[in-house]
Design a protein around this motif. Structure first.
Motif, PDB file in Angstrom:
ATOM      1  N   ARG A  24      -1.806  -3.522 -10.907  1.00  0.00           N
ATOM      2  CA  ARG A  24      -2.398  -2.647  -9.903  1.00  0.00           C
ATOM      3  C   ARG A  24      -2.660  -3.450  -8.641  1.00  0.00           C
ATOM      4  NH1 ARG A  24      -5.241   2.239  -9.305  1.00  0.00           N
ATOM      5  NH2 ARG A  24      -6.823   2.131  -7.691  1.00  0.00           N
ATOM      6  N   THR A  25      -2.080  -2.983  -7.539  1.00  0.00           N
ATOM      7  CA  THR A  25      -2.323  -3.590  -6.238  1.00  0.00           C
ATOM      8  C   THR A  25      -2.163  -2.526  -5.164  1.00  0.00           C
ATOM      9  OG1 THR A  25      -1.721  -5.372  -4.738  1.00  0.00           O
ATOM     10  CG2 THR A  25       0.059  -4.405  -5.968  1.00  0.00           C
ATOM     11  N   ILE A  66       4.422  -6.742  -5.500  1.00  0.00           N
ATOM     12  CA  ILE A  66       5.089  -5.762  -4.621  1.00  0.00           C
ATOM     13  C   ILE A  66       6.586  -6.032  -4.568  1.00  0.00           C
ATOM     14  CG2 ILE A  66       5.263  -4.973  -2.238  1.00  0.00           C
ATOM     15  CD1 ILE A  66       2.199  -5.498  -2.065  1.00  0.00           C
ATOM     16  N   ASP A  67       6.969  -7.316  -4.461  1.00  0.00           N
ATOM     17  CA  ASP A  67       8.394  -7.671  -4.365  1.00  0.00           C
ATOM     18  C   ASP A  67       9.146  -7.422  -5.670  1.00  0.00           C
ATOM     19  OD1 ASP A  67       7.917  -8.456  -1.767  1.00  0.00           O
ATOM     20  OD2 ASP A  67       7.824 -10.609  -2.238  1.00  0.00           O
ATOM     21  N   GLN A  68       8.502  -7.683  -6.811  1.00  0.00           N
ATOM     22  CA  GLN A  68       9.162  -7.582  -8.107  1.00  0.00           C
ATOM     23  C   GLN A  68       8.989  -6.203  -8.758  1.00  0.00           C
ATOM     24  OE1 GLN A  68      10.847 -10.108  -9.775  1.00  0.00           O
ATOM     25  NE2 GLN A  68      10.641 -11.449  -8.016  1.00  0.00           N
ATOM     26  N   LEU A  75       5.087  -1.073 -12.034  1.00  0.00           N
ATOM     27  CA  LEU A  75       5.754  -1.707 -13.165  1.00  0.00           C
ATOM     28  C   LEU A  75       6.321  -3.037 -12.689  1.00  0.00           C
ATOM     29  CD1 LEU A  75       7.758   1.247 -14.761  1.00  0.00           C
ATOM     30  CD2 LEU A  75       5.527   0.352 -15.418  1.00  0.00           C
ATOM     31  N   VAL A  76       6.069  -4.087 -13.475  1.00  0.00           N
ATOM     32  CA  VAL A  76       6.584  -5.416 -13.135  1.00  0.00           C
ATOM     33  C   VAL A  76       7.256  -6.008 -14.367  1.00  0.00           C
ATOM     34  CG1 VAL A  76       4.907  -5.896 -11.308  1.00  0.00           C
ATOM     35  CG2 VAL A  76       4.355  -6.499 -13.653  1.00  0.00           C
ATOM     36  N   PRO A  77       8.260  -6.875 -14.160  1.00  0.00           N
ATOM     37  CA  PRO A  77       8.928  -7.512 -15.296  1.00  0.00           C
ATOM     38  C   PRO A  77       7.982  -8.464 -16.031  1.00  0.00           C
ATOM     39  CG  PRO A  77      10.091  -7.957 -13.232  1.00  0.00           C
ATOM     40  CD  PRO A  77       8.861  -7.207 -12.896  1.00  0.00           C
ATOM     41  N   ALA A  78       8.276  -8.707 -17.294  1.00  0.00           N
ATOM     42  CA  ALA A  78       7.440  -9.586 -18.112  1.00  0.00           C
ATOM     43  C   ALA A  78       7.424 -11.014 -17.575  1.00  0.00           C
ATOM     44  CB  ALA A  78       7.931  -9.567 -19.548  1.00  0.00           C
ATOM     45  N   ALA A  79       8.447 -11.428 -16.843  1.00  0.00           N
ATOM     46  CA  ALA A  79       8.492 -12.782 -16.290  1.00  0.00           C
ATOM     47  C   ALA A  79       7.369 -13.012 -15.280  1.00  0.00           C
ATOM     48  CB  ALA A  79       9.839 -13.024 -15.630  1.00  0.00           C
ATOM     49  N   ALA A 117      -0.249 -14.594  -2.821  1.00  0.00           N
ATOM     50  CA  ALA A 117       1.138 -14.745  -3.263  1.00  0.00           C
ATOM     51  C   ALA A 117       1.407 -13.881  -4.499  1.00  0.00           C
ATOM     52  CB  ALA A 117       1.442 -16.211  -3.555  1.00  0.00           C
ATOM     53  N   ALA A 118       0.432 -13.811  -5.403  1.00  0.00           N
ATOM     54  CA  ALA A 118       0.596 -12.983  -6.606  1.00  0.00           C
ATOM     55  C   ALA A 118       0.693 -11.510  -6.237  1.00  0.00           C
ATOM     56  CB  ALA A 118      -0.569 -13.226  -7.575  1.00  0.00           C
ATOM     57  N   ARG A 119      -0.146 -11.064  -5.316  1.00  0.00           N
ATOM     58  CA  ARG A 119      -0.071  -9.660  -4.863  1.00  0.00           C
ATOM     59  C   ARG A 119       1.299  -9.359  -4.264  1.00  0.00           C
ATOM     60  NH1 ARG A 119      -5.676 -10.425  -3.433  1.00  0.00           N
ATOM     61  NH2 ARG A 119      -6.925  -8.851  -4.481  1.00  0.00           N
TER      62      ARG A 119
END
Length: 177
Positions: free
Chosen positions: A125-126, A83-85, A132-136, A77-79
């Motif tokens: 990294r995935t 990818i989604d965010q 790049l991902v948001p801090a949330a 789910a985290a991976r």
């Protein structure tokens, strides 16, 4: 050779017919009353203990397998969340960061560089890519799959230690290498 021990003892002359009959009668009465001799009792007790131990091992193994499945589901789910965010990045500036002991570059825009320095964005990294991902998303990644985080502003590096040594000469966050 297929004779019972009683028959063998009787033939050897070590016991007489009377004691054999008395022993058989005694065992028959014990079985009728539900009594068991001490060997049977200890054997049945050992069998019960083995069964209890087997069930305890099975419960422990099932619990570990369940925890492993939950951990794998959380990592998956985290991976997918990374990818989604993902924040699209394809700027003209290189942002360089340390990951696994090596300096890695990512092309970002000037606004994204400021957001990275401010801690509003992080790098994960995935699937062989830095994203790049948001801090949330960082808190969830730290809890479920910390190995996915490649860089965050709070782990920015050794310059934070040197800032304490040189308070009059701060190192800028947006320093380009």
């Amino acid at each position: 050779m297929s004779e019972s021990l009683q028959d063998q003892l009787l033939k050897a002359g070590l016991v007489d017919e009377q004691s054999v009959k008395k022993t058989r009668s005694k065992k028959r009465k014990q079985r009728r009353r539900g009594e068991t001799d001490s060997e049977q009792a200890s054997a049945s007790q050992a069998a019960i203990q083995r069964e209890v131990d087997r069930k305890a091992r099975a419960r422990t193994l099932n619990r570990r397998q369940q925890e492993e499945r939950q951990r794998e589901a959380a990592e998956k789910a985290a991976r997918q969340m990374v990818i989604d965010q993902e924040v699209p990045h394809d700027g003209d500036e290189r942002f360089q960061f340390e990951h696994n002991g090596r300096i890695r570059p990512v092309n970002v825009s000037a606004a994204q560089r400021r957001q990275l320095a401010a801690g509003e964005l992080a790098i994960a990294r995935t699937r062989g890519r830095y994203r790049l991902v948001p801090a949330a998303v960082v808190a969830t990644l730290r809890r479920d799959a910390p190995f996915l985080l490649a860089w965050t502003a709070d782990q920015a590096g050794p310059h934070e230690q040197s800032e304490a040594a040189y308070p009059d000469h701060p190192v800028p966050d947006d320093l380009i290498w």
